[in-house]
Design an enzyme around this catalytic site. Structure first.
Site, short mmCIF file in Angstrom:
data_model
loop_
_atom_site.label_atom_id
_atom_site.label_comp_id
_atom_site.label_asym_id
_atom_site.label_seq_id
_atom_site.Cartn_x
_atom_site.Cartn_y
_atom_site.Cartn_z
N CYS A 260 0.87 -1.19 0.00
CA CYS A 260 0.00 0.00 0.00
C CYS A 260 0.91 1.23 0.00
O CYS A 260 1.03 1.93 1.00
CB CYS A 260 -0.92 -0.01 1.21
N PRO A 263 1.21 7.64 -0.73
CA PRO A 263 1.87 8.50 -1.73
C PRO A 263 3.38 8.35 -1.84
O PRO A 263 4.02 9.11 -2.54
CB PRO A 263 1.50 9.91 -1.27
N GLY A 265 6.06 7.92 0.72
CA GLY A 265 7.08 8.31 1.69
C GLY A 265 7.95 7.14 2.12
O GLY A 265 9.19 7.23 2.13
N ASP A 311 -5.08 -4.38 -6.56
CA ASP A 311 -5.60 -4.68 -5.23
C ASP A 311 -5.44 -6.17 -4.98
O ASP A 311 -6.17 -6.99 -5.56
CB ASP A 311 -7.06 -4.25 -5.14
N ASP A 330 1.77 -1.22 4.98
CA ASP A 330 1.34 -0.03 5.72
C ASP A 330 -0.14 0.15 5.40
O ASP A 330 -0.51 0.85 4.46
CB ASP A 330 2.16 1.18 5.28
N CYS A 383 -0.80 4.07 11.39
CA CYS A 383 -0.65 5.34 12.13
C CYS A 383 -1.87 5.53 13.03
O CYS A 383 -2.41 6.62 13.14
CB CYS A 383 -0.45 6.52 11.18
#
Length: 446
Positions: A260, A263, A265, A311, A330, A383
């Protein structure tokens, strides 16, 4: 030129009417109405502050107004919220300025007939403050009203951490977030970046245990205008997020799958740690998010990343690679570790929205497991601070997959103390570690 307060009101109205995300609404408004750097900072502070403190401000309005808040015009409520936020939380704003500009906003936005209502509520609050009276009775209001969080979320945190820890955590979430950079060692050094920023009177602090990490202090202005951004010397990434790729510990020439990735990082961090030598497959089901990854990859000058839109949880979907040395998962999560950075999440997430994430997280774990080589590594990260998305998911996965186990690793706290995480599962707490709330699990395949 439009004032910072007027633009803040328009942004809050946009958020209310269009259900816009706070950061999107701010960016959209600032593109249309450019402000000077100080006004830009003030406008952003007002918007984020009102969104964060919304429930507490509404409690104040209930106490100060003659009509229930549900019967007040939404635009009036926004203007009073702006005034109260300045009076209660911004010491640098004179009380008279907060009151008078609130009245001006009412007159300028079609509420001239209600300008006296705005004046009355704000002056009532101002007088109470000057007399040392606390309008919100601490014994009568809930913790959720005091700290501006929904009750269900306060209950979740209290069940997990206890009342005292919850209060400290929520107080932290009501502060402005720190700004961390990740230096690109393929182009520059931490010392060189720190020196270039010091010339703009910006302070930097090296972060313990993170060789590429640099915490930035001072009034930065637009991030993209800082020295080194366009050149790909660094990218913005919170300290907690930087730990994910470090714990994955990718090696040059390995094959890695970031499931996943967008964007990007953590994907680009993996590439930097590998010296841009190897094969990194960056997957995501949203093509528009992968476009952001491609832009970042190009800016940082990385060539080892191959983008894949797909996916893994869908039947018949063929992965981009048969076997990998290491995988990063993630997962999409509730984001409850980033409530200081994304203040509207506290109002958007509900137990129902989180319940929809749990089966997706389980499906992603199940889908990636067969793609990791024997002896390979899988790092699972979120997160969020929700145990159902964190420890519970890993415990269930290990019960269902006997060929996998938790793998201990070392982690260095921001205070510089290195500890062995023997359980293989780490929770980073914002109010203890002064960075985003994160969960990281290190798993090893037999």
């Amino acid at each position: 030129m439009i004032s910072a307060r007027q633009l803040a009101f328009l942004i809050l109205r946009d958020i209310n009417r269009r259900d816009s995300y706070t950061d999107v609404a701010i960016d959209r408004a600032l593109q249309k109405h450019p402000l000077s750097p100080p006004d830009r900072r003030f406008c952003t502070e007002l918007v984020y502050g009102v969104v964060r403190r919304q429930r507490t401000l509404d409690c104040l309005i209930e106490q100060l107004g003659d009509r229930p808040i549900g019967k007040q015009p939404p635009d009036l409520r926004r203007i009073v919220q702006l005034g109260l936020y300045q009076l209660r939380y911004l010491d640098q704003v004179p009380a008279s300025a907060a009151v008078n500009t609130g009245v001006d906003l009412a007159k300028a936005n079609g509420l001239k007939g209600l300008s006296k209502v705005v004046n009355g509520m704000l002056r009532r609050y101002q007088r109470a403050e000057e007399q040392g009276k606390n309008i919100l009775d601490q014994e009568k209001i809930s913790l959720g009203e005091q700290y501006s969080f929904p009750d269900w979320l306060m209950e979740l945190f209290e069940q997990t951490w206890g009342k005292a820890e919850t209060e400290s955590l929520c107080a932290y979430f009501n502060q402005n977030p720190s700004l961390d950079l990740r230096i690109n060692p393929l182009k520059t050094s931490r010392v060189e970046v720190a020196q270039s920023l010091a010339e703009l009177n910006l302070t930097t602090t090296a972060m313990a245990g993170l060789p590429q990490g640099l915490r930035l202090g001072g009034k930065t202005g637009a991030i993209t205008q800082l020295p080194g951004f366009a050149e790909g010397w660094w990218t913005v990434q919170d300290a907690s997020a930087q730990w994910v790729a470090q714990i994955l510990n990718p090696q040059p020439e390995e094959t890695i799958f970031d499931v996943c990735a967008a964007p990007g990082g953590k994907t680009t961090h993996i590439a930097e740690l590998m010296g841009d030598q190897g094969q990194i497959y960056a997957g995501d089901r949203h093509g528009w998010r992968l476009q952001k990854l491609a832009v970042t990859q190009q800016r940082l000058g990385l060539t080892s990343i191959k983008i894949w839109e797909g996916d893994l949880t869908q039947p018949g979907v063929k992965p981009p690679v048969e076997l990998v040395d290491r995988a990063l998962l993630d997962v999409p999560c509730s984001g409850l570790g980033t409530l200081h950075r994304n203040p509207d999440l506290r109002w958007r997430q509900t137990p129902a929205t989180i319940a929809t994430l749990l089966p997706l997280q389980q499906a992603l774990l199940k889908a990636i497991a067969p793609l990791v080589k024997s002896g390979g590594t899988l790092v699972y990260s979120t997160c969020t601070l929700n145990p159902a998305e964190n420890e519970a998911q890993i415990e269930r996965f290990l019960q269902d997959h006997e060929d996998w186990r938790s793998e201990p690793f070392e982690w260095t706290s921001p205070q510089g103390q290195t500890n062995s995480v023997t359980s293989g599962m780490l929770t980073i707490l914002p109010h203890h570690h002064h960075q985003d709330g994160f969960f990281i699990a290190n798993l090893k395949k037999a």
